[in-house]
Design a protein around this motif. Structure first.
Motif, short mmCIF file in Angstrom:
data_model
loop_
_atom_site.label_atom_id
_atom_site.label_comp_id
_atom_site.label_asym_id
_atom_site.label_seq_id
_atom_site.Cartn_x
_atom_site.Cartn_y
_atom_site.Cartn_z
N GLY A 116 -5.82 8.81 5.29
CA GLY A 116 -4.51 8.50 4.86
C GLY A 116 -3.92 9.96 5.08
N ALA A 125 0.35 11.28 4.47
CA ALA A 125 1.55 10.97 3.85
C ALA A 125 2.82 10.75 4.91
N GLU A 126 2.71 11.69 5.72
CA GLU A 126 3.56 11.62 7.08
C GLU A 126 3.20 12.56 7.94
N ARG A 179 5.12 7.57 8.67
CA ARG A 179 4.76 7.57 7.26
C ARG A 179 3.58 6.85 6.98
N GLU A 180 2.79 7.04 5.60
CA GLU A 180 1.92 6.09 5.15
C GLU A 180 1.13 5.84 6.23
N SER A 220 -2.41 5.48 8.02
CA SER A 220 -4.08 5.16 7.83
C SER A 220 -4.67 4.65 8.85
N ARG A 271 4.06 3.59 9.05
CA ARG A 271 5.53 2.86 8.89
C ARG A 271 6.44 3.90 9.46
#
Length: 436
Positions: free
Chosen positions: A181, A183-184, A193-194, A196, A214
């Motif tokens: 994962g 974050a950005e 972003r996000e 995974s 995203r």
């Protein structure tokens, strides 16, 4: 009775705490654990301090996993704290089976001479002697990963990385697998972003499955990829992008593939949604290294787009007599191929409330335009402008577009182009076709 039982329990707790305190001062236990972890990982391991709670579970302070020979600089991993949900007695008995929690790690992944400092990590269990049984479920949060390619002089820091992985050397267990994962991460100025993925190690290659992220408020990206630790190509990605708002974050990327949006990049924002299906491969992690190696193909689709004043397509329409006013398009699509620094537009369709305009050619990854279009499909709708007089007698009015995405330059039909179109119109009429 109850008082005696309570006193006995208190003594037991104090005794356990005392044992834990003693073990934190036991350099022999710490050194033994360093040796066991080092044997299992195939790397030198250094532990600053070892603490044990009342249950016998372990916390390690200031842990470092060193690089293999030939790699200088910061260690592969540094952790201020590692919490191991395994009893110390089992650890010292060479049973590294349990759960590890860590936060705020620093991880440095390096490639030099075509190999990485991950090569040889996690040694298989030996058939002779007492093997180290490694089977740790590792959960890492809010950490920093730095990717360094010393062969190409690249450095890519990733912050806010979460990682869930199983480290095992048990026979029959799958290869190293992790849930990643981030974050950005920025891709050519486009923040995703996000992020995974399921990460699997396979020899010198790493696969990224179920890759998701995203873009903007509601846009999504999904697909799969592969990272090659050797060879001319470093990575490959195949996937889809869906329902991305055509806002400032993505306009420049889309305009490079769908030039009719240009130069709305710096003008009033175009509105609408964009999606894509792409297959891309390249080398490096920064644009300067990716650009000359990038190859691929794909399709981009736009829906409910409103082109603002100053965009390239409105400039072409103005040559055909349309006022420079915002233009709604119901749907647009482009199929493209990418190689040698150029995006070649194989097929472009534009469906709007007024007209369609075929456009072709290519756009460089630096934003240079080398495009061509035919004004003829626009003339019946917008009146023809300065070409009204010849519209009935010609078969084509080719326009060339040069310059850049930000500043396109139009080359209207030359006298030679108009003459060729008139000749074609005359030939058509001689064969019995009506004037346009």
């Amino acid at each position: 009775m109850h008082r005696a039982l309570g006193l006995l329990l208190l003594v037991a707790v104090l005794a356990a705490a005392g044992i834990g305190w003693w073990l934190t001062r036991d350099d022999g236990a710490r050194a033994q654990l360093e040796a066991i972890l080092g044997e299992a990982l195939g790397r030198e391991v250094r532990i600053g301090a070892l603490e044990v709670d009342a249950r016998g579970h372990v916390t390690l302070r200031e842990v470092e996993i060193a690089n293999p020979p030939g790699f200088a600089g910061a260690p592969l991993l540094h952790a201020g704290t590692l919490e191991i949900d395994v009893e110390l007695a089992r650890l010292l008995d060479r049973e590294l089976a349990g759960v590890v929690h860590a936060s705020a790690l620093d991880v440095r992944l390096v490639r030099s001479g075509g190999v990485t400092n991950l090569a040889g990590l996690i040694r298989p269990r030996r058939g002779d002697g007492a093997p180290v049984d490694l089977h740790l479920d590792v959960a890492i949060t809010s950490s920093r990963v730095v990717l360094e390619d010393l062969d190409r002089g690249l450095v890519l820091p990733l912050d806010g990385v979460d990682l869930r992985m199983l480290l095992t050397n048990r026979e029959g267990s799958p290869g190293a697998t992790a849930e990643l994962g981030i974050a950005e991460i920025g891709l050519h100025g486009l923040p995703v972003r996000e992020v995974s993925a399921i990460v699997r190690a396979d020899g010198d290659d790493v696969s990224l499955d179920d890759l998701r992220g995203r873009i903007g408020e509601r846009g999504t990206v999904a697909g799969s990829g592969r990272v090659f630790l050797g060879g001319a190509r470093d990575w490959r990605f195949e996937g889809t992008v869906a329902d991305v708002d055509l806002d400032a974050d993505v306009r420049r990327v889309v305009a490079a593939i769908y030039p009719p949006l240009a130069p709305g990049v710096d003008a009033t924002a175009a509105t609408g949604r964009v999606g894509a299906t792409v297959s891309l491969a390249g080398a490096g992690v920064h644009w300067a290294q990716i650009r000359p190696t990038l190859v691929g193909a794909g399709t981009v689709e736009l829906h409910d787009v409103v082109l603002p004043r100053g965009s390239l397509l409105l400039g072409l329409a103005a040559l055909a007599g349309r006022p420079d006013e915002p233009w709604p398009l119901e749907q647009a699509a482009v199929t493209f191929a990418l190689a040698d620094g150029w995006i070649v537009l194989d097929r472009v369709t534009t469906e709007g409330t007024a007209a369609s305009l075929p456009i072709g050619g290519r756009v460089s990854l630096d934003g240079e335009l080398d495009l061509h279009a035919d004004l003829m499909p626009l003339l019946p709708t917008f009146g023809g402008g300065v070409y009204r007089g010849v519209a009935r007698w010609t078969t084509a009015l080719p326009v060339r577009v040069r310059g850049t995405i930000e500043h396109p330059e139009f080359a209207p039909p030359s006298a030679k182009d108009v003459g060729a179109g008139l000749l074609g119109g005359a030939l058509r009429r001689s064969l019995g076709g009506p004037p346009q």
